[in-house]
Design a protein around this motif. Sequence first.
Motif, mmCIF file in Angstrom:
data_model
loop_
_atom_site.group_PDB
_atom_site.id
_atom_site.type_symbol
_atom_site.label_atom_id
_atom_site.label_comp_id
_atom_site.label_asym_id
_atom_site.label_seq_id
_atom_site.Cartn_x
_atom_site.Cartn_y
_atom_site.Cartn_z
ATOM 1 N N LEU A 24 -6.219 -26.186 -14.544
ATOM 2 C CA LEU A 24 -7.629 -26.287 -14.910
ATOM 3 C C LEU A 24 -8.349 -25.084 -14.322
ATOM 4 C CD1 LEU A 24 -10.198 -27.692 -15.934
ATOM 5 C CD2 LEU A 24 -10.226 -29.030 -13.825
ATOM 6 N N LEU A 25 -8.981 -24.287 -15.175
ATOM 7 C CA LEU A 25 -9.705 -23.093 -14.742
ATOM 8 C C LEU A 25 -11.200 -23.350 -14.866
ATOM 9 C CD1 LEU A 25 -9.659 -20.087 -13.872
ATOM 10 C CD2 LEU A 25 -9.660 -19.498 -16.311
ATOM 11 N N ILE A 26 -11.919 -23.172 -13.746
ATOM 12 C CA ILE A 26 -13.375 -23.310 -13.728
ATOM 13 C C ILE A 26 -13.966 -21.925 -13.505
ATOM 14 C CG2 ILE A 26 -15.354 -24.347 -12.562
ATOM 15 C CD1 ILE A 26 -13.544 -26.660 -11.741
ATOM 16 N N VAL A 27 -14.698 -21.430 -14.492
ATOM 17 C CA VAL A 27 -15.281 -20.089 -14.434
ATOM 18 C C VAL A 27 -16.737 -20.200 -14.001
ATOM 19 C CG1 VAL A 27 -15.814 -17.997 -15.719
ATOM 20 C CG2 VAL A 27 -13.720 -19.274 -16.234
ATOM 21 N N ASP A 28 -17.057 -19.590 -12.872
ATOM 22 C CA ASP A 28 -18.423 -19.587 -12.349
ATOM 23 C C ASP A 28 -19.169 -18.400 -12.951
ATOM 24 O OD1 ASP A 28 -20.748 -19.760 -10.933
ATOM 25 O OD2 ASP A 28 -19.888 -19.152 -9.008
ATOM 26 N N ALA A 29 -19.998 -18.682 -13.961
ATOM 27 C CA ALA A 29 -20.774 -17.625 -14.623
ATOM 28 C C ALA A 29 -22.226 -17.638 -14.183
ATOM 29 C CB ALA A 29 -20.690 -17.789 -16.140
ATOM 30 N N ALA A 30 -22.518 -18.331 -13.080
ATOM 31 C CA ALA A 30 -23.902 -18.482 -12.621
ATOM 32 C C ALA A 30 -24.235 -17.466 -11.543
ATOM 33 C CB ALA A 30 -24.123 -19.900 -12.104
ATOM 34 N N VAL A 68 -16.854 -23.877 -17.911
ATOM 35 C CA VAL A 68 -17.773 -22.792 -17.575
ATOM 36 C C VAL A 68 -18.980 -23.410 -16.878
ATOM 37 C CG1 VAL A 68 -19.312 -21.013 -18.469
ATOM 38 C CG2 VAL A 68 -17.037 -21.282 -19.447
ATOM 39 N N VAL A 69 -19.393 -22.790 -15.772
ATOM 40 C CA VAL A 69 -20.511 -23.311 -14.989
ATOM 41 C C VAL A 69 -21.624 -22.275 -14.953
ATOM 42 C CG1 VAL A 69 -21.273 -24.067 -12.708
ATOM 43 C CG2 VAL A 69 -19.023 -24.756 -13.565
ATOM 44 N N GLN A 70 -22.807 -22.660 -15.433
ATOM 45 C CA GLN A 70 -24.029 -21.871 -15.246
ATOM 46 C C GLN A 70 -25.095 -22.826 -14.725
ATOM 47 O OE1 GLN A 70 -24.664 -19.486 -18.934
ATOM 48 N NE2 GLN A 70 -24.209 -17.725 -17.638
ATOM 49 N N SER A 71 -26.133 -23.098 -15.517
ATOM 50 C CA SER A 71 -27.129 -24.070 -15.073
ATOM 51 C C SER A 71 -26.558 -25.482 -15.107
ATOM 52 C CB SER A 71 -28.377 -23.988 -15.963
ATOM 53 O OG SER A 71 -28.022 -24.213 -17.321
ATOM 54 N N ARG A 72 -25.485 -25.663 -15.866
ATOM 55 C CA ARG A 72 -24.749 -26.926 -15.904
ATOM 56 C C ARG A 72 -23.288 -26.610 -16.177
ATOM 57 N NH1 ARG A 72 -23.959 -28.508 -21.290
ATOM 58 N NH2 ARG A 72 -25.032 -27.178 -22.802
ATOM 59 N N HIS A 73 -22.441 -27.605 -16.014
ATOM 60 C CA HIS A 73 -21.023 -27.386 -16.282
ATOM 61 C C HIS A 73 -20.690 -27.860 -17.694
ATOM 62 C CE1 HIS A 73 -21.110 -31.615 -15.023
ATOM 63 N NE2 HIS A 73 -19.947 -31.773 -15.639
ATOM 64 N N SER A 109 -25.310 -25.323 -6.950
ATOM 65 C CA SER A 109 -24.249 -25.036 -7.905
ATOM 66 C C SER A 109 -23.692 -26.327 -8.493
ATOM 67 C CB SER A 109 -23.124 -24.256 -7.216
ATOM 68 O OG SER A 109 -22.024 -24.123 -8.074
ATOM 69 N N CYS A 110 -23.116 -26.204 -9.688
ATOM 70 C CA CYS A 110 -22.493 -27.352 -10.359
ATOM 71 C C CYS A 110 -20.977 -27.308 -10.255
ATOM 72 C CB CYS A 110 -22.898 -27.373 -11.837
ATOM 73 S SG CYS A 110 -24.664 -27.501 -12.140
ATOM 74 N N LEU A 111 -20.442 -26.452 -9.395
ATOM 75 C CA LEU A 111 -18.989 -26.311 -9.315
ATOM 76 C C LEU A 111 -18.319 -27.621 -8.924
ATOM 77 C CD1 LEU A 111 -18.681 -22.811 -7.585
ATOM 78 C CD2 LEU A 111 -18.162 -23.377 -9.962
ATOM 79 N N ASN A 112 -18.919 -28.350 -7.978
ATOM 80 C CA ASN A 112 -18.316 -29.617 -7.564
ATOM 81 C C ASN A 112 -18.294 -30.622 -8.710
ATOM 82 O OD1 ASN A 112 -21.222 -29.740 -7.279
ATOM 83 N ND2 ASN A 112 -20.930 -31.756 -6.343
ATOM 84 N N LEU A 113 -19.332 -30.594 -9.557
ATOM 85 C CA LEU A 113 -19.367 -31.501 -10.707
ATOM 86 C C LEU A 113 -18.281 -31.140 -11.713
ATOM 87 C CD1 LEU A 113 -23.238 -31.742 -11.280
ATOM 88 C CD2 LEU A 113 -21.751 -33.287 -9.977
ATOM 89 N N ALA A 114 -18.021 -29.846 -11.866
ATOM 90 C CA ALA A 114 -16.953 -29.414 -12.769
ATOM 91 C C ALA A 114 -15.594 -29.863 -12.251
ATOM 92 C CB ALA A 114 -16.988 -27.895 -12.932
ATOM 93 N N ILE A 142 -6.280 -26.834 -9.770
ATOM 94 C CA ILE A 142 -7.602 -26.369 -10.190
ATOM 95 C C ILE A 142 -7.892 -25.024 -9.538
ATOM 96 C CG2 ILE A 142 -10.078 -26.849 -10.173
ATOM 97 C CD1 ILE A 142 -9.468 -29.795 -10.202
ATOM 98 N N THR A 143 -8.310 -24.067 -10.353
ATOM 99 C CA THR A 143 -8.704 -22.742 -9.864
ATOM 100 C C THR A 143 -10.168 -22.506 -10.194
ATOM 101 O OG1 THR A 143 -6.475 -21.834 -10.161
ATOM 102 C CG2 THR A 143 -8.292 -20.266 -10.022
ATOM 103 N N VAL A 144 -10.962 -22.200 -9.179
ATOM 104 C CA VAL A 144 -12.367 -21.844 -9.361
ATOM 105 C C VAL A 144 -12.467 -20.328 -9.280
ATOM 106 C CG1 VAL A 144 -14.713 -22.046 -8.466
ATOM 107 C CG2 VAL A 144 -13.163 -24.019 -8.374
ATOM 108 N N LEU A 145 -12.844 -19.701 -10.387
ATOM 109 C CA LEU A 145 -12.948 -18.243 -10.460
ATOM 110 C C LEU A 145 -14.418 -17.868 -10.333
ATOM 111 C CD1 LEU A 145 -10.751 -16.066 -10.933
ATOM 112 C CD2 LEU A 145 -11.497 -15.983 -13.306
#
Length: 375
Positions: A24-30, A68-73, A109-114, A142-145
Motif C-alpha cells: 500500500l503506497l500513500i503519497v503525501d501531496a500536501a 493520495v493525501v492533500q486536504s483529505r485522503h 495531516s490526514c496521513l494517519n487516516l489514510a 505500507i509505505t508513506v512517501l
Amino acid sequence: MHRGHVVSQGPLSLAHVWQQPPRLLIVDAACPSWARVCSNLCEALQNFFSLACSLEGPTRVPLFSMYVVQSRHECILPFVQVKGNFVRLQACISELRLVPREGICQQKSCLNLAVQDGLQQFKQHSRHTMVSAAPSSPSVEITVLTCQPGKDIVKQLEGELQNTDMVSLRRLQVTEISKGDGPESVDSLWPSEAPAEELSTEECSILGTDIELQVIENDTVSIESFFKAWLQDSGTDQEHLHLLLPSRCFSSFSSARSEPMCLKCDLQERLLNPALLPGTAESPGGDFSYQMAPQSAASRYRLRVIKALESSGVCESVTYGLPFIIRPTSCWQLDWDELETNQQRFHALCHSLQRNNLCLRYRATTVTLITTLGR
C-alpha cells in the motif's frame, strides 16, 4: 554491514523464498514541494510497473493499492493484482499526474487516516479473497512517501496511530524524498531547514516505534530503485540458508565440540534473472526453478564448508549462475539473543575472511557454492 556474495556452480532454486506481501503506497501531496516530485515519481512508478507486471515466475508484488493525501485522503486505486494488470496501474499513474501541484499546507495531516483506511480496506479485501479464492498474505506493508521531514512524519504517525489495530500491518515505512538543490523560494516553504537524516536506534527506542524511516534523492533513478527493492524477497518468517562451519572457527564463542557451527542466513538476489524478462528466448523453467512452494524447515538450504580458498586463486571461469547476497538472518521467530549471537558470528567470519583475503567453498546435495564474505 558485512555480507556475503554467492555464485552458484549449479541450479539454485528460491522456490521456498518468495512470499511477498501486498503493498500500500500513500503519497503525501500536501506540501509545496510536491510539484518538484510529481513528475519523477510518476515516471519511476511507470518504469517499475512496466517491469513488475510482465515478469515471469512467481508474483513479486501480488497486490497494490495507492492513496493520495492533500486536504483529505483519497484512494485512487483499491487493491488490485499487479501481474498482467499494467493498463489499470497506468491509469492510476495518470490520475496521480493530475493531482494539483501547488500543494496544500495544512495544520493537521490526514496521513494517519489514510493508514487506518488502508488497513480497513485490506481487511475487507482479505475477507472477500478467503471466500472467493485461495487466501492471500495475512498482512500488508505500507509505505508513506513524503517530501516533508521524515522524522516529523514518523513522530506524528507514532502519536496518532497508538490506538489503531495493527494486527494486519506487516511493516510501516516512511520514505522521505529529499529536497535536493533548488530555488530558494521553494526551499523557504519547507517547515524545517534541518538536513534529512534517519532516526537512530536510540531515538526509535525512545519513541517506542516500529516505523522505519528512509531518505532517497528526488530523481527518477533513485525513486525507481526504491520501488525495485520490492521485487526482492524481504520475508522474515524463516531463515533461508544454514551455513555449516567447523566449530573451531568460533572457539572464542563456544566451548569445544565436534558438531559444526551453524550460521543462519537470508538470501537476496543480486540481479534479476534475464530469463524472466518478456521476449527473452530462454524459458524460466530451464536453469532456475521459480515454482511457488510452501515454506518449511526442510526447505532451507544446508551448505557445509569444504575449504577456504585464496580469493586471488579463484578463477571466475569456474563459476556461473546468478549471484546472491548472504546476510545474517532477521527471522522474527528467533529470540533476540540468538539473532544477536548469530549476527556477531557472521560479522566475525566476514572480518576474518576479508582480512586474510579468503573465500569459502561450500557443498550441498544439489549445489556447490563459492562464497566471498565481507566484501
